[in-house]
Design a protein around this motif. Structure first.
Motif, mmCIF file in Angstrom:
data_model
loop_
_atom_site.group_PDB
_atom_site.id
_atom_site.type_symbol
_atom_site.label_atom_id
_atom_site.label_comp_id
_atom_site.label_asym_id
_atom_site.label_seq_id
_atom_site.Cartn_x
_atom_site.Cartn_y
_atom_site.Cartn_z
ATOM 1 N N ASP A 1 37.254 -36.347 23.599
ATOM 2 C CA ASP A 1 36.159 -37.310 23.418
ATOM 3 C C ASP A 1 34.996 -37.019 24.369
ATOM 4 O O ASP A 1 33.826 -37.131 23.986
ATOM 5 C CB ASP A 1 36.661 -38.742 23.640
ATOM 6 N N ASP A 2 35.326 -36.635 25.617
ATOM 7 C CA ASP A 2 34.276 -36.315 26.586
ATOM 8 C C ASP A 2 33.482 -35.086 26.144
ATOM 9 O O ASP A 2 32.253 -35.028 26.318
ATOM 10 C CB ASP A 2 34.880 -36.069 27.971
ATOM 11 N N ARG B 1 33.086 -34.059 23.019
ATOM 12 C CA ARG B 1 32.273 -34.481 21.870
ATOM 13 C C ARG B 1 31.023 -35.237 22.329
ATOM 14 O O ARG B 1 29.922 -35.018 21.819
ATOM 15 C CB ARG B 1 33.103 -35.367 20.941
ATOM 16 N N ASP B 2 31.214 -36.132 23.304
ATOM 17 C CA ASP B 2 30.068 -36.896 23.819
ATOM 18 C C ASP B 2 29.023 -35.971 24.438
ATOM 19 O O ASP B 2 27.810 -36.173 24.264
ATOM 20 C CB ASP B 2 30.536 -37.916 24.861
ATOM 21 N N ALA B 3 29.509 -34.944 25.167
ATOM 22 C CA ALA B 3 28.584 -34.002 25.809
ATOM 23 C C ALA B 3 27.797 -33.210 24.765
ATOM 24 O O ALA B 3 26.595 -32.959 24.939
ATOM 25 C CB ALA B 3 29.365 -33.045 26.706
ATOM 26 N N SER C 1 39.326 -34.273 28.254
ATOM 27 C CA SER C 1 39.321 -35.185 27.120
ATOM 28 C C SER C 1 38.463 -34.615 25.988
ATOM 29 O O SER C 1 37.311 -34.217 26.209
ATOM 30 C CB SER C 1 38.783 -36.552 27.541
ATOM 31 N N LEU D 1 27.133 -34.204 21.616
ATOM 32 C CA LEU D 1 26.245 -35.116 20.863
ATOM 33 C C LEU D 1 25.028 -35.554 21.662
ATOM 34 O O LEU D 1 24.090 -36.140 21.104
ATOM 35 C CB LEU D 1 27.038 -36.343 20.387
ATOM 36 N N LYS D 2 25.005 -35.270 22.956
ATOM 37 C CA LYS D 2 23.816 -35.556 23.761
ATOM 38 C C LYS D 2 22.679 -34.595 23.414
ATOM 39 O O LYS D 2 21.516 -34.863 23.732
ATOM 40 C CB LYS D 2 24.147 -35.468 25.253
ATOM 41 N N SER E 1 26.402 -34.566 14.166
ATOM 42 C CA SER E 1 27.818 -34.922 14.267
ATOM 43 C C SER E 1 28.663 -33.654 14.401
ATOM 44 O O SER E 1 28.135 -32.533 14.318
ATOM 45 C CB SER E 1 28.263 -35.718 13.031
#
Length: 299
Positions: free
Chosen positions: A214-215, A217-219, A212, A221-222, A228
């Motif tokens: 999104d996954d 991107r989330d990783a 994904s 942004l941690k 961003s």
């Protein structure tokens, strides 16, 4: 010879052995289908023809998969396997419609098939396809595992033919043969749809099915240094070699070039460990003066 080269050589040999076994039996099957007047064997022969093509192309692409990228093919040669998948699907599609075209009249007006001949061909099919499966289970590559599952389907198909042929020797149910041929044909069509859908997704540079965006991107942004992301893209070359690129916007835009390199290396390490990504390109963007700081690429 290195372990990698030994594994590649072993995988090539295993797939080539399975290919020749499958091709030889496919030729025998076509003769057997006419001899026994069995549409079930004919449909399985068409299925095995597709398997032979898949094995042949897997063998070929296993051999060239280690070739280095060129100026023309900068990502290497793995995507060529998609051409093989498309050609294989077209051949199987034509063959399946041929079987359906022949089977429907024989359901309305059943014809006698040589049940005993079907039984012996089914036994031969189980032995030869089973030998190919045993050969491939010795390997460790993903290519070998995928082909092994495909050949296991063939073994199960021949088990169905064997059961039907035994039943037809004791009870006069000639309609079993065209019904079984239809079942095999629809099974092939289902796989054509499934594989064709995935091939089109890859050609159109869609994201890998199991990863994904999104996954990812989330990783990223941690990481406390990242504010961003911009212009992030995820696609796959062949369903296995996955590519990700992104522009990173930092919280602190006054960092040094050395510090920016360390941030990207840290993010790259996280992505390589957590996701099946083989090529990552990250670029840090300085929004204040719209200049790009150095970029790091992993392949």
């Amino acid at each position: 010879m290195s372990n990698h080269n030994q594994h590649n050589h072993s995988a090539t040999n295993n797939i080539s052995t399975a290919f020749f076994l499958n091709l030889l039996f496919t030729i025998i099957e076509f003769f057997g289908a006419f001899y026994t007047n069995s549409l079930a064997i004919m449909s399985d022969a068409i299925h095995d023809l597709g398997d032979s093509l898949s094995l042949g192309m897997s063998w070929y692409f296993q051999k060239i998969s280690t070739k280095k990228a060129t100026k023309i093919y900068s990502y290497g040669f793995k995507r060529f396997s998609l051409l093989g998948a498309i050609i294989n699907s077209i051949i199987l599609l034509i063959g399946s419609f041929f079987v359906i075209y022949k089977a429907i009249p024989r359901i309305i007006n059943p014809e006698e098939s040589d049940a005993k001949g079907m039984m012996w061909f089914a036994i031969l099919g189980i032995i030869i396809n089973g030998a190919a499966v045993l050969k491939l289970t010795q390997g460790k590559s993903l290519n070998e595992r995928v082909v092994t599952l495909h050949l296991l389907e063939d073994v199960l198909g021949w088990v169905a033919v064997l059961i039907a042929s035994i039943v037809m020797q004791f009870w006069d149910i000639p309609i079993l043969d065209p019904l079984l041929s239809l079942a095999i044909a629809f099974f092939i069509l289902f796989n054509i749809y499934k594989n064709g859908k995935e091939s089109i997704r890859i050609i159109l540079q869609g994201a890998p099915i199991k990863i994904s965006l999104d996954d990812i991107r989330d990783a990223i942004l941690k990481n406390k240094n990242i504010k961003s992301l911009q212009d992030s893209h995820l696609w796959t070359m062949d369903g296995e070699q996955n590519v990700f690129t992104a522009h990173l916007i930092l919280v602190d835009t006054s960092i040094t070039s050395k510090e920016s390199l360390k941030i990207k290396q840290d993010i790259k390490a996280v992505l390589l460990n957590k996701f099946q990504l083989e090529h990552i390109t990250l670029e840090i963007v300085n929004l204040e003066d719209s200049e790009y700081i150095d970029c790091v690429s992993s392949s």
